[in-house]
Design a protein around this motif. Structure first.
Motif, short mmCIF file in Angstrom:
data_model
loop_
_atom_site.label_atom_id
_atom_site.label_comp_id
_atom_site.label_asym_id
_atom_site.label_seq_id
_atom_site.Cartn_x
_atom_site.Cartn_y
_atom_site.Cartn_z
N ASN A 46 0.82 -1.21 0.00
CA ASN A 46 0.00 0.00 0.00
C ASN A 46 0.86 1.28 0.00
OD1 ASN A 46 -2.36 1.40 0.06
ND2 ASN A 46 -2.65 1.23 2.28
N ILE A 47 1.72 1.36 -1.01
CA ILE A 47 2.69 2.45 -1.06
C ILE A 47 2.13 3.64 -1.83
CG2 ILE A 47 5.01 3.06 -1.89
CD1 ILE A 47 5.50 -0.04 -1.76
N THR A 48 2.42 4.83 -1.33
CA THR A 48 2.01 6.04 -2.05
C THR A 48 3.24 6.92 -2.29
OG1 THR A 48 1.68 7.48 -0.16
CG2 THR A 48 -0.15 6.01 -0.71
N LYS A 49 3.01 7.97 -3.04
CA LYS A 49 4.13 8.89 -3.36
C LYS A 49 4.61 9.66 -2.12
CE LYS A 49 5.17 8.06 -7.56
NZ LYS A 49 6.53 7.56 -7.84
N ASP A 50 3.87 9.54 -1.00
CA ASP A 50 4.33 10.17 0.25
C ASP A 50 5.30 9.28 1.01
OD1 ASP A 50 2.84 12.45 0.00
OD2 ASP A 50 1.07 11.59 0.99
N ASP A 51 5.47 8.05 0.53
CA ASP A 51 6.22 7.08 1.33
C ASP A 51 7.71 7.01 0.99
OD1 ASP A 51 4.14 6.01 2.92
OD2 ASP A 51 3.41 4.86 1.20
N LEU A 52 8.48 6.83 2.08
CA LEU A 52 9.87 6.40 1.92
C LEU A 52 9.89 4.90 2.18
CD1 LEU A 52 12.97 6.97 1.67
CD2 LEU A 52 13.00 7.06 4.14
N VAL A 53 10.37 4.16 1.20
CA VAL A 53 10.42 2.70 1.33
C VAL A 53 11.87 2.25 1.47
CG1 VAL A 53 9.95 0.50 0.17
CG2 VAL A 53 8.29 2.36 0.02
N LEU A 54 12.10 1.39 2.45
CA LEU A 54 13.42 0.77 2.58
C LEU A 54 13.31 -0.65 2.03
CD1 LEU A 54 16.33 0.60 3.81
CD2 LEU A 54 15.25 -0.30 5.87
N GLU A 55 14.15 -0.95 1.04
CA GLU A 55 14.19 -2.32 0.53
C GLU A 55 15.50 -2.96 0.97
OE1 GLU A 55 13.91 -5.18 -3.42
OE2 GLU A 55 14.47 -3.08 -3.71
N ILE A 56 15.38 -4.14 1.56
CA ILE A 56 16.58 -4.85 2.01
C ILE A 56 16.90 -5.92 0.98
CG2 ILE A 56 17.52 -6.32 3.84
CD1 ILE A 56 15.39 -4.77 5.68
N GLY A 57 18.08 -5.83 0.37
CA GLY A 57 18.50 -6.81 -0.63
C GLY A 57 17.77 -6.68 -1.95
N PRO A 58 18.07 -5.64 -2.73
CA PRO A 58 17.37 -5.44 -4.01
C PRO A 58 17.76 -6.44 -5.10
CG PRO A 58 19.07 -3.77 -3.73
CD PRO A 58 18.99 -4.52 -2.43
N GLY A 59 18.86 -7.16 -4.92
CA GLY A 59 19.28 -8.12 -5.97
C GLY A 59 19.63 -7.37 -7.25
N ILE A 60 18.95 -7.72 -8.35
CA ILE A 60 19.20 -7.01 -9.61
C ILE A 60 18.21 -5.86 -9.80
CG2 ILE A 60 20.28 -8.98 -10.79
CD1 ILE A 60 17.58 -9.49 -12.20
N GLY A 61 17.39 -5.61 -8.76
CA GLY A 61 16.50 -4.44 -8.82
C GLY A 61 15.08 -4.75 -9.30
N THR A 62 14.74 -6.04 -9.32
CA THR A 62 13.43 -6.44 -9.84
C THR A 62 12.28 -5.73 -9.10
OG1 THR A 62 14.40 -8.59 -10.31
CG2 THR A 62 11.98 -8.45 -10.32
N MET A 63 12.25 -5.90 -7.78
CA MET A 63 11.16 -5.30 -7.00
C MET A 63 11.39 -3.79 -6.84
SD MET A 63 9.34 -6.89 -3.76
CE MET A 63 10.63 -6.74 -2.55
N THR A 64 12.66 -3.39 -6.84
CA THR A 64 12.99 -1.97 -6.68
C THR A 64 12.31 -1.14 -7.77
OG1 THR A 64 15.17 -2.91 -6.21
CG2 THR A 64 14.95 -0.52 -6.02
N GLN A 65 12.26 -1.68 -8.99
CA GLN A 65 11.60 -0.94 -10.08
C GLN A 65 10.12 -0.70 -9.75
OE1 GLN A 65 12.34 -3.31 -13.63
NE2 GLN A 65 14.26 -2.24 -14.05
N TYR A 66 9.47 -1.73 -9.25
CA TYR A 66 8.05 -1.58 -8.87
C TYR A 66 7.90 -0.56 -7.74
CZ TYR A 66 6.55 -5.75 -11.49
OH TYR A 66 6.25 -6.66 -12.48
N LEU A 67 8.80 -0.66 -6.76
CA LEU A 67 8.72 0.24 -5.61
C LEU A 67 8.95 1.68 -6.04
CD1 LEU A 67 10.74 -1.93 -3.03
CD2 LEU A 67 8.28 -1.50 -3.02
N ALA A 68 9.91 1.87 -6.95
CA ALA A 68 10.24 3.23 -7.41
C ALA A 68 9.05 3.86 -8.13
CB ALA A 68 11.45 3.18 -8.33
N ALA A 70 5.97 3.36 -7.39
CA ALA A 70 4.88 3.65 -6.46
C ALA A 70 5.24 4.65 -5.36
CB ALA A 70 4.41 2.35 -5.81
N ALA A 71 6.52 4.67 -4.94
CA ALA A 71 6.90 5.43 -3.74
C ALA A 71 7.44 6.81 -4.07
CB ALA A 71 7.96 4.64 -2.97
N GLY A 72 7.53 7.64 -3.02
CA GLY A 72 8.22 8.93 -3.17
C GLY A 72 9.71 8.68 -3.33
#
Ligand code: SAM
Length: 296
Positions: A46-68, A70-72
């Protein structure tokens, strides 16, 4: 290029080959290759552009792209230096992502939150390295990192332990610790074929929604967790014997038994039968006895 591009076997293999990357077992590297699972994680978080998200272990960035998307802002902490050039490539188009090449267990996340988000609660989202799931999660809680929720992929068995209650074989110190700080909820079960390479165990996405206040209040939080750990260290012993043998504190056994009886429990009760509220009462009673100098 726009939108997430990884999360499927073809693109994952392509990027791994481009950088001649070899998986490091010691870092618990199992990369997600299933977009349905990624969608579920992002939706649950439930991420919004107001959120700071911490991702632990992005690997090659697969989920990081999705998070980026959605998040601020996303801060991604990755231990493996061989992944850093890959992340620079796969996340190059996202200006709201910061990658930190560090062991997350050595990072002061509370200070990071203070610096980057003015102490406002962050959201944590990760496909965790399984060899350090418990220290990562307990560290976040015990350091009182300001956060709203933790949405993470863990071993299925660990997810079960986090959300189980008294009487279940999965119930133990981890269940109590997690439930003291948060409400757990299993978002999805995830089979091994959603990862590359495939892990040997089943996985689950679990969300821990942090309580505003713990459901019980105790005189000494650290002591409560000493008692809980000691109670489950020797699962096959009675609670009284387990606590007496634990070496965590010095109180005569009759005081321990007295504390257990005050809960309305018999002398033969085991730790796995006690609810969090009962552990809290027991811990407060034993703590009072220690303060009053009831030691031998
Ligand atoms: N997020 C990616 C995905 O879903 O495809 C990768 C997940 S993989 C299960 C775990 C990741 O955590 C790996 O990239 C691994 O290198 C990294 N990692 C392992 N130990 C770590 C540590 N102590 N601190 C930071 N990252 C770590």
């Amino acid at each position: 290029m726009s939108g997430p591009t990884l999360g499927n076997p073809k693109n994952t293999i392509e990027i791994l080959q481009k950088y001649n990357f070899s998986f490091q077992k010691k870092f618990g590297q199992n990369f997600l290759i299933d977009t349905h699972v990624l969608d579920k994680i992002i939706k649950a978080a439930n991420i919004t552009k107001d959120d700071l998200v911490l991702e632990i272990g992005p690997g090659i960035g697969t989920m990081t792209q999705y998070l980026a998307e959605a998040a601020g802002k996303v801060i991604a902490v990755e231990i493996d230096k061989n992944l850093i050039p890959i992340l620079a490539d796969t996340l190059g188009e996202y200006e709201n992502v910061q990658v930190i090449n560090e062991d997350v267990l050595k990072l002061d996340i509370r200070a990071l939150t203070e610096r980057e988000n003015g102490g406002r609660p962050i959201k944590i989202v990760a496909n965790l390295p399984y060899y350090i799931t418990t220290p990562i999660i307990m560290g976040l809680f015990e350091e009182h990192v300001p956060m709203e929720s933790i949405t993470v992929m863990v071993q299925k068995e660990v997810a079960d332990r986090m959300q189980s209650g008294p009487g279940s074989k999965d119930y133990g110190a981890l269940s109590l610790a997690v439930q003291y700080y948060a409400s757990p909820y299993i978002v999805a079960n995830v089979p091994p074929n959603c990862f590359m390479p495939r892990p040997k165990v089943g996985s689950a996405v679990i969300q821990l929604r942090k309580h505003e206040h713990p459901p019980v209040s105790v005189k000494n939080e650290k002591f409560l967790f000493h008692i809980i750990r000691a109670s489950f260290n020797q699962r096959r012993k009675t609670l009284a014997n387990g606590l007496n043998n634990s070496g965590q504190f010095s109180l005569p056994k009759d005081k321990i038994t007295e504390g257990i009886e005050r809960l309305g429990k018999g002398a033969g009760v085991r730790g796995e039968a006690l609810k969090l509220e009962e552990f809290a009462k027991l811990a407060d009673y034993l703590w009072e006895q220690i303060q009053e100098g009831s030691g031998p």
